[in-house]
Design an enzyme around this catalytic site. Structure first.
Site, PDB file in Angstrom:
ATOM      1  N   ARG A   1       0.606  -1.511  -0.310  1.00  0.00           N
ATOM      2  CA  ARG A   1       0.189  -0.280   0.502  1.00  0.00           C
ATOM      3  C   ARG A   1       1.100   1.143  -0.170  1.00  0.00           C
ATOM      4  NH1 ARG A   1      -3.060  -1.261   5.346  1.00  0.00           N
ATOM      5  NH2 ARG A   1      -0.994  -2.064   5.932  1.00  0.00           N
TER       6      ARG A   1
ATOM      7  N   LYS B   1       1.344 -15.291  15.644  1.00  0.00           N
ATOM      8  CA  LYS B   1       0.745 -16.488  16.606  1.00  0.00           C
ATOM      9  C   LYS B   1       0.384 -17.533  15.544  1.00  0.00           C
ATOM     10  CE  LYS B   1      -3.090 -14.346  16.587  1.00  0.00           C
ATOM     11  NZ  LYS B   1      -3.738 -13.030  16.814  1.00  0.00           N
TER      12      LYS B   1
ATOM     13  N   GLU C   1       8.075 -13.426  21.461  1.00  0.00           N
ATOM     14  CA  GLU C   1       7.023 -12.630  22.872  1.00  0.00           C
ATOM     15  C   GLU C   1       5.848 -12.019  22.521  1.00  0.00           C
ATOM     16  OE1 GLU C   1       6.456 -12.417  26.388  1.00  0.00           O
ATOM     17  OE2 GLU C   1       9.182 -12.407  26.054  1.00  0.00           O
TER      18      GLU C   1
ATOM     19  N   VAL D   1       1.997 -14.284  22.070  1.00  0.00           N
ATOM     20  CA  VAL D   1       1.283 -15.260  23.618  1.00  0.00           C
ATOM     21  C   VAL D   1       0.984 -13.328  24.147  1.00  0.00           C
ATOM     22  CG1 VAL D   1       0.467 -16.102  24.962  1.00  0.00           C
ATOM     23  CG2 VAL D   1       1.799 -16.838  22.736  1.00  0.00           C
TER      24      VAL D   1
ATOM     25  N   GLY E   1      -0.051 -10.824  24.689  1.00  0.00           N
ATOM     26  CA  GLY E   1       0.203  -8.824  23.360  1.00  0.00           C
ATOM     27  C   GLY E   1       1.592  -8.363  24.259  1.00  0.00           C
TER      28      GLY E   1
ATOM     29  N   GLY F   1     -12.879  -1.052  17.522  1.00  0.00           N
ATOM     30  CA  GLY F   1     -11.107  -2.165  16.930  1.00  0.00           C
ATOM     31  C   GLY F   1     -11.030  -2.892  17.562  1.00  0.00           C
TER      32      GLY F   1
ATOM     33  N   GLU G   1     -12.743  -7.723  14.435  1.00  0.00           N
ATOM     34  CA  GLU G   1     -12.191  -7.940  13.082  1.00  0.00           C
ATOM     35  C   GLU G   1     -13.699  -8.111  12.772  1.00  0.00           C
ATOM     36  OE1 GLU G   1      -9.638  -7.046  11.408  1.00  0.00           O
ATOM     37  OE2 GLU G   1      -8.259  -7.206  13.159  1.00  0.00           O
TER      38      GLU G   1
ATOM     39  N   ASP H   1      -7.782 -18.145  17.700  1.00  0.00           N
ATOM     40  CA  ASP H   1      -6.822 -17.148  17.809  1.00  0.00           C
ATOM     41  C   ASP H   1      -6.490 -18.069  19.261  1.00  0.00           C
ATOM     42  OD1 ASP H   1      -5.379 -14.894  18.544  1.00  0.00           O
ATOM     43  OD2 ASP H   1      -5.973 -14.584  20.175  1.00  0.00           O
TER      44      ASP H   1
ATOM     45  N   LYS I   1      -2.201 -20.156  20.971  1.00  0.00           N
ATOM     46  CA  LYS I   1      -1.704 -19.282  22.105  1.00  0.00           C
ATOM     47  C   LYS I   1      -1.417 -20.366  22.750  1.00  0.00           C
ATOM     48  CE  LYS I   1      -3.279 -14.437  20.943  1.00  0.00           C
ATOM     49  NZ  LYS I   1      -4.090 -13.613  21.969  1.00  0.00           N
TER      50      LYS I   1
END
Length: 404
Positions: A43, A99, A123, A126, A128, A182, A185, A196, A200
């Site tokens: 982009r 992940k 790091e 998993v 955040g 936000g 998704e 998800d 993890k």
């Protein structure tokens, strides 16, 4: 030290921002400045302060010997996998929050990085922004026998369930709000289906066992069918509802692994992990119980975890040793896992439930009841539900496991 960032979305732009804002502190630690030389994205970003660093051909980065480290922030495990592998083959360290990539290709990329004398660090994959993987690997996995792990590792689902619990939102209302903010998704499937969180869990179990925990073999259930009634009856019984990952080490036979909605006792520390926060709980043979807690999502917290890996790669490349092999750990059949469970039913005549222990009712929901049954396997629960269904006028509405 010159680096490149692959992908200029939320995390990629966050990494560039953290490197700029915290430049003095980072340089103090690494003893050299970290300079972004390239940003790869298809982009255009007209007017962006880093517009001049944009390239669309990964080969430019791959062939530049000045670039010693690559941050992969593209996501997924297709093109990201190709670029990461090529970067390592070219002698560049890689840091990633991806992940999906780590869960699918971790052993291969770790081994390749070791062969090439570079780092493959993850790091932020998993937890955040929580400093989790390295502290857990160094302070617990390396020195203790980890017996079990558990956690709330998806901020989106945790936000949705918190809104349902504390604000009385329906699942649909809470999801819509998460999307507006936000956190979710437009297609939230990976989050709300527990896919998800499952990946993890796979990464953390792989760290613990030293073997690949195949995420595709982990029992996974989503939160889509959780309702306000579930929260009301859970609370009346002393629980809240969370999307939980749970892994139990069962000696040489393998591991139990599941990612699903669970009832969590209100007295348990994980019950207090709300909104987009994450919590990770582990039990060691000698360490006992430990918990990691912090921001599980968000641009800057996640980017900060990636930047900590960049600093690690500069300062401690020779001593970073967390790893696992491609040999698969045996994930035991989920049908044999044993949990207490909450049974929630509707009824026409409450007298048919008089022989059931611990039944609770709530005035707000007439002709409904719930109770918790002793620990039993999934097969035993199926039989129990069938027996309850044979009771006159009784219909089973929900069955939820209890996290212990």
């Amino acid at each position: 030290m010159k680096i490149a960032i692959l992908g200029y979305g939320v995390v990629g732009s966050g990494v560039a921002e953290v490197l700029h804002v915290n430049r003095t502190q980072i340089t103090k630690r690494t003893k050299q400045e970290i300079e972004v030389k390239y940003i790869l994205d298809t982009r255009q970003f007209p007017g962006d302060p880093l517009e001049g660093l944009m390239v669309s051909d990964f080969g430019v980065i791959e062939g530049d010997s000045e670039v010693k480290l690559v941050v992969e922030a593209i996501g997924g495990d297709t093109i990201a996998y190709e670029f990461v592998k090529r970067a390592i083959m070219a002698g560049k360290s890689v840091c990633t929050p991806n992940k999906a990539l780590v869960a699918a290709h971790g052993p291969e990329l770790i081994a390749l990085a070791r062969e090439k004398g570079v780092c493959f660090l993850f790091e932020a994959s998993v937890g955040g922004g929580i400093p989790l993987i390295r502290p857990f690997a160094d302070a617990m996995v390396a020195v203790d026998e980890v017996q079990s792990i558990a956690g709330i590792l998806n901020g989106t689902s945790n936000y949705i369930l918190t809104q349902m619990s504390t604000n009385g939102k329906s699942y649909a209302e809470a999801l819509k709000r998460a999307q507006e903010l936000g956190y979710a998704e437009q297609d939230p499937t990976a989050d709300v289906s527990s896919q998800d969180a499952c990946r993890k869990l796979s990464i953390m179990l792989s760290l613990v066992t030293g073997k690949q925990a195949d995420y595709q073999k982990i029992k996974t259930e989503g939160i889509e069918k959780i309702s306000a009634q579930d929260f009301a009856f859970a609370n009346a019984l002393g629980f809240t509802l969370k999307q939980v990952v749970s892994g139990k080490i069962c000696g040489s036979s393998g591991v139990e692994a599941i990612a699903a909605p669970f009832l969590v006792p209100l007295s348990h520390p994980l019950a207090t992990v709300n909104d987009v926060y994450n919590g990770f709980w582990a039990t060691g043979k000698t360490t006992g119980n430990i918990m990691f807690y912090g921001s599980g999502a968000g641009k800057l917290p996640t980017a900060s975890a990636v930047v900590s890996n960049i600093a690690d790669a500069v300062c401690f490349a020779d001593s970073l040793s967390y790893t696992w092999t491609s040999e698969e750990v045996n994930i035991l059949p989920w049908e044999n896992y044993s949990y207490r469970k909450m049974i929630r039913v509707s009824y026409e005549d409450k007298s048919v439930l008089e022989g059931v222990d611990g039944v609770v009712t709530i005035g707000q929901y007439p002709n409904c009841a719930a109770w918790v049954v002793p620990a039993e396997t999934e097969a035993e629960t199926v039989e129990r539900v069938a027996r309850i269904g044979e009771m006159a006028g009784v219909r089973v509405l929900q069955v939820l496991r209890v996290y212990e």
